[in-house]
Structures are given as structure tokens and as C-alpha cells.
Motif scaffolding. Structure first.
Motif, PDB file in Angstrom:
ATOM      1  N   PRO A   1       0.830  -1.209   0.000  1.00  0.00           N
ATOM      2  CA  PRO A   1       0.000   0.000   0.000  1.00  0.00           C
ATOM      3  C   PRO A   1       0.863   1.259   0.000  1.00  0.00           C
TER       4      PRO A   1
ATOM      5  N   GLU B   1       2.288   4.978   0.767  1.00  0.00           N
ATOM      6  CA  GLU B   1       2.324   5.796   1.985  1.00  0.00           C
ATOM      7  C   GLU B   1       1.364   6.968   1.889  1.00  0.00           C
ATOM      8  N   ARG B   2       1.280   7.560   0.685  1.00  0.00           N
ATOM      9  CA  ARG B   2       0.361   8.672   0.466  1.00  0.00           C
ATOM     10  C   ARG B   2      -0.382   8.438  -0.838  1.00  0.00           C
TER      11      ARG B   2
ATOM     12  N   THR C   1      -2.931   9.596   4.164  1.00  0.00           N
ATOM     13  CA  THR C   1      -1.638   9.031   4.547  1.00  0.00           C
ATOM     14  C   THR C   1      -1.877   7.713   5.251  1.00  0.00           C
ATOM     15  N   THR C   2      -1.190   6.676   4.809  1.00  0.00           N
ATOM     16  CA  THR C   2      -1.350   5.358   5.405  1.00  0.00           C
ATOM     17  C   THR C   2      -0.713   5.328   6.790  1.00  0.00           C
TER      18      THR C   2
ATOM     19  N   ARG D   1      -1.598   2.453   9.030  1.00  0.00           N
ATOM     20  CA  ARG D   1      -1.428   1.031   9.297  1.00  0.00           C
ATOM     21  C   ARG D   1      -2.075   0.249   8.168  1.00  0.00           C
ATOM     22  N   ALA D   2      -1.413  -0.807   7.701  1.00  0.00           N
ATOM     23  CA  ALA D   2      -1.919  -1.639   6.619  1.00  0.00           C
ATOM     24  C   ALA D   2      -1.872  -3.099   7.048  1.00  0.00           C
TER      25      ALA D   2
ATOM     26  N   TRP E   1      -6.055  -5.299   0.965  1.00  0.00           N
ATOM     27  CA  TRP E   1      -5.409  -4.741   2.151  1.00  0.00           C
ATOM     28  C   TRP E   1      -6.428  -3.896   2.915  1.00  0.00           C
TER      29      TRP E   1
ATOM     30  N   VAL F   1      -6.523  -0.752   5.080  1.00  0.00           N
ATOM     31  CA  VAL F   1      -5.646   0.404   5.290  1.00  0.00           C
ATOM     32  C   VAL F   1      -6.326   1.386   6.231  1.00  0.00           C
ATOM     33  N   GLU F   2      -5.651   1.706   7.342  1.00  0.00           N
ATOM     34  CA  GLU F   2      -6.126   2.720   8.289  1.00  0.00           C
ATOM     35  C   GLU F   2      -5.297   3.983   8.078  1.00  0.00           C
ATOM     36  N   THR F   3      -5.946   5.068   7.688  1.00  0.00           N
ATOM     37  CA  THR F   3      -5.241   6.306   7.389  1.00  0.00           C
ATOM     38  C   THR F   3      -5.170   7.193   8.632  1.00  0.00           C
TER      39      THR F   3
ATOM     40  N   ARG G   1     -10.844   4.364   7.140  1.00  0.00           N
ATOM     41  CA  ARG G   1     -10.431   2.957   7.159  1.00  0.00           C
ATOM     42  C   ARG G   1     -10.947   2.312   5.878  1.00  0.00           C
TER      43      ARG G   1
END
Length: 485
Positions: free
Chosen positions: A416, A418-419, A428-429, A431-432, A457, A459-461, A466
């Protein structure tokens, strides 16, 4: 001295009942067959005349039939609908006599004793049966005899009337194994069987052969049991003085509901659709239809659901007759009552009914689980009134509450980004979690999955979103398909 009328029985055999039912609604000018799965093999259940002329027959493997006839049209058989169709034919046949019963899955038997003169004689009655069946697109073979067995034999073996001696022993409604055994002994016709000693036949084949022979000859009576008419769920109420106020109409509806619900309870049934007909003194009439979200027979619960429909009624100079009928009925067996009353399902069904009277029951929908690991195919949407809520929502991996068509984002690499930007937002990521690889269902043609595998995935930004993202390794690209709430 009067010794009674001579007993006369008609057998009506519909050899292509299932096909005729289907082709009446949608005729085809081609070989046609209905198929049914039997012992893990798809076989021909019924076929039309064109298919028979090509050498196809019942019980034949459908794969072999397609090899013989590549242009064979087919569809799955519905024995339940065939039985209902035969029931309708039984009611139609009561025009000839009141005593009509079923004969197997594709025939009727009529005791026409004393009623043939109403049609100008036996021949005229049989001609009328043939003509009406032909106009309706039904294949019909008739047999007329002094007994039920004789009529069946004549209908199934090519003669409307006549003697039985020349007919094969299979005309006695015997099992195929018994018929084969008799033929091996040289007993091929009913006449051969009559001329044979009875004791050896009974010892070798059992009493069933002689019973069928005696029934066909009339030595042993065979009853004809007419089918029971389905119960009629309708009640009527007349008034000495016309009514028109809503409280009076509601009170009358309550009086109609009580006996109707009692009858439904006695039959172990519940109403799904109720029609209330109100006739005015000027001979005009209006109807209020109430479609229920579940089968019901509780007058106290049903009555308030009529209030909105009755409020729109124009009573004119007054209503003098009201009639309530349950037009759609379902089985509703008595259930064991537990220690705690389960009132929530009833309240939910009443709510669905109230909303359905405004927007239509089909428009009140619920999600149901589907047997597929593809996210888009893991659920179906069905009308809540015609489907039961299921508790089969199980998944080894979390699934987003909101699911939407894949939306592409700009990113590179198999992990995933990062941005990234999604729906005009810069995210902005934080947690993945993943990946969860999902492969397409190869037996289905789905354009959205033709690209192959997907790696999902969670992905929590850092901005609080989420999201559910997936990556397509065979054609590199990133997409957002869902959001966790």
C-alpha cells in the motif's frame, strides 16, 4: 324390475402433460424436452411429438439426446407445477360428471355412469373431450370401459373402446418385472392370462397379478376417489342499513376477520394477501388489497393494517355488502411457545407490511448472504417480505460495511502507498493489514475479474478513514473498493 345403471368409466390420459403445460405458455416449432436429475444424471422427463419422431424417449440420458438431436430445446422439469396443472384439469373435467379423481401423475378417471345422456351419448361426450383438449393444445388419449382398469388399459394401449383380450399384459398396470416374467412364460396378452390356471400364477407372481386382472374384468370393485376441493377462505356480511363511517367499516372488517382467521387456523394456514370488497347501494364496488409481509391469522394484528386503505374508500350513499377473501394462503403450522415470548419478528413483519402498503412490498428489501468468496457476489438483495433473515454472515477476514465499485488511485508497488489521493482527499497510510489474495471464480464470466488475482489490504489512514484497497499483480494497479465504518 330395475337393476341399476351399467357402470361406465372414462380414463383421460395426458401423455405429454408436462410439455403441454410449458408449451401452452411459450410454443416452439422445434424438438423440445424437459429434463430431471435422477441418480446424478440428467435425463429426459417429458418431450414433445417432434422430439419423439427423432427417436428420443423418456428416461434417455440428456447428453445422448443432444448427441442425436443437436438442436434440441430443453428446460428443467417442474413436477410440482405439473401436479397443480393436473389439479386444474381435474376441476375442468367435472363439467362431464361430478365424480373425477386422479389417475397417477398424468391422468384422470371419471365415473360417467348416468351422465353420458347429457352429452348426447358416449361417442358425443368423447368427441367433445377430444375437441376441447385439442383447442387447448393438450395431447389426450381416452379410454371408456365398464371398470377403471379397463378404461386405463384402453386409453394407454391405443383403443378408446373394445375388448381387453387382445391387449398386452402390461395394460393391467403391472410392474415391469412382472410383465417381463409373464412374457417369458408366453403369456403376452390379457386373453392368454385369462386362460391360464390361477393357482400357479399366484404362487409364482403373488396375488397382485390376479387382483389387477379381476379389477379390469369387474370381478373385484375398484373405487374412484374424487380429489378434495381446496378450502375457500372467504366470508361475507350484509347490512340491513348502509354504513359509511370509517369506525363502522372497521368494526365490520373486524367481524369478518374473526371467522376467516378461525378457518385459517383450523386448516393450519395463514393469509399472505387479503382482499376486502365493499359494495355500495348504487351497485358500485371498491376493493382494498392488503399484502402481508408474513403469513398471518391473528385478527388483532391484521385489523390495524387495513386502516390506511379503508381511509381512502369513497362510501358514496352507503355500503350494504362487505366481502373478505384470503387470495394467497401459505402453510402456517402451530409452533411451540417458549418461556420467553418472541415478539420482535411479529413487530418487524407488521412494520414491513405498513411500509409495503405505501411503496410496495417488493421495494422493502434486505441483504442476504450468498455462497461466493468474490466480494461483489457474496450477497444478494431480496424483498424482505418474501425471504427469511439469515445468520450465515461468516467470514474469516473482516469485510467493509460499505462496498462500492472499484475506484482507481495513483500508486506504484505491491505494498500500500504511503500517500495517495482518493475522492479529492489526500490520505496518509498509518497502518496496513494484508494481503488477502482472492482468485476469480473461473466458471463465471465476469468482466470486472478478467484481470485475474486481487490482493486486498485493510488500510487505516491518519486522517481517520479505514479503507479496503486491492492490488492487481498481473496488471499493476491500485483500487479502493470499500470503507470500514
Amino acid at each position: 324390475m330395475f337393476d341399476g345403471l351399467r357402470k361406465r368409466v372414462v380414463c383421460m390420459w395426458f401423455p405429454r402433460l408436462a410439455c403441454d403445460r410449458v408449451l401452452k405458455a411459450r410454443p416452439v416449432e422445434a424438438p423440445f424436452a424437459l429434463t430431471l436429475t435422477d441418480k446424478n444424471a440428467e435425463r429426459i422427463y417429458c418431450l414433445n411429438a417432434q422430439a419423439e419422431t427423432l427417436g428420443l424417449h423418456r428416461g434417455m440420458s440428456f447428453a445422448d439426446a443432444r448427441a442425436f438431436c443437436p438442436n434440441l430445446l430443453s428446460q428443467p422439469a417442474r413436477p410440482d407445477l405439473d401436479a397443480r396443472f393436473l389439479g386444474a384439469l381435474r376441476r375442468w373435467a367435472t363439467r362431464y360428471c361430478p365424480w373425477v379423481g386422479r389417475e397417477g401423475e398424468d391422468g384422470l378417471v371419471l365415473d360417467v355412469t348416468g351422465s353420458t345422456h347429457l352429452w348426447g351419448g358416449e361417442a358425443a361426450m368423447l368427441d367433445d373431450m377430444r375437441a376441447r383438449a385439442e383447442r387447448s393444445g393438450l395431447t389426450l388419449r381416452l379410454g371408456l370401459g365398464d371398470t377403471r382398469g379397463a378404461a386405463w388399459a384402453l386409453a394407454h394401449y391405443g383403443q378408446t373402446t373394445g375388448v381387453l383380450d387382445a391387449l398386452p399384459v402390461a395394460a393391467l398396470r403391472l410392474e415391469a418385472e412382472v410383465v417381463t416374467g409373464l412374457q417369458r412364460l408366453g403369456l403376452r396378452s390379457i386373453g392368454d392370462l385369462k386362460a391360464t390356471a390361477r393357482a400357479p400364477l399366484a404362487r409364482r407372481f403373488g396375488p397382485g397379478v390376479l387382483l389387477r386382472l379381476d379389477q379390469a374384468l369387474g370381478d373385484v370393485p375398484e373405487a374412484i376417489s374424487p380429489g378434495a376441493e381446496p378450502p375457500h377462505y372467504g366470508v361475507r356480511l350484509s347490512f340491513p342499513d348502509p354504513i359509511g363511517l370509517l369506525p363502522d367499516v372497521m368494526s365490520a372488517t373486524e367481524r369478518l376477520l374473526a371467522p376467516l382467521c378461525d378457518k385459517l387456523k383450523a386448516q393450519g394456514a395463514g393469509a399472505r394477501t387479503l382482499v376486502l370488497t365493499l359494495r355500495r347501494v348504487d351497485q358500485g364496488s371498491q376493493q382494498v388489497e392488503l399484502r402481508l409481509a408474513s403469513a398471518m391469522r391473528d385478527a388483532g394484528r391484521i385489523l390495524p393494517l387495513f386502516e390506511r386503505g379503508l381511509g381512502d374508500i369513497d362510501a358514496g350513499y352507503g355500503i350494504d355488502v362487505m366481502r373478505l377473501e384470503a387470495t394467497v394462503v401459505e402453510a402456517l403450522p402451530v409452533q411451540q411457545i417458549g418461556l420467553s415470548a418472541q415478539v420482535q419478528p411479529d413487530q418487524l413483519n407488521d412494520l414491513i407490511t405498513r411500509i409495503g402498503t405505501r411503496i410496495g412490498l417488493e421495494n422493502v428489501q434486505r441483504f442476504l448472504p450468498a455462497d461466493s468468496h468474490i466480494p461483489e457476489r457474496s450477497f444478494i438483495v431480496a424483498p424482505a417480505a418474501f425471504s427469511a433473515a439469515e445468520s450465515g454472515w461468516h467470514s474469516h477476514r473482516p469485510r467493509p460495511l460499505r462496498l462500492f465499485p472499484p475506484e482507481a488511485i495513483s500508486a506504484e508497488g505491491a505494498r500500500p502507498p504511503e500517500r495517495f489521493r482518493w475522492r479529492r482527499m489526500s490520505l496518509t497510510t498509518g497502518r496496513a493489514t494484508g494481503p488477502e489474495r482472492i482468485a476469480p471464480e473461473w466458471w463465471l464470466e465476469d468482466d470486472s475479474w478478467r484481470s485475474g488475482l486481487r490482493d486486498y489490504w485493510k488500510v487505516e489512514t491518519r486522517e481517520g478513514r479505514r479503507l479496503w484497497l486491492f492490488y492487481t499483480p498481473q496488471n499493476p494497479g491500485w483500487f479502493v473498493q470499500g470503507e470500514f465504518i
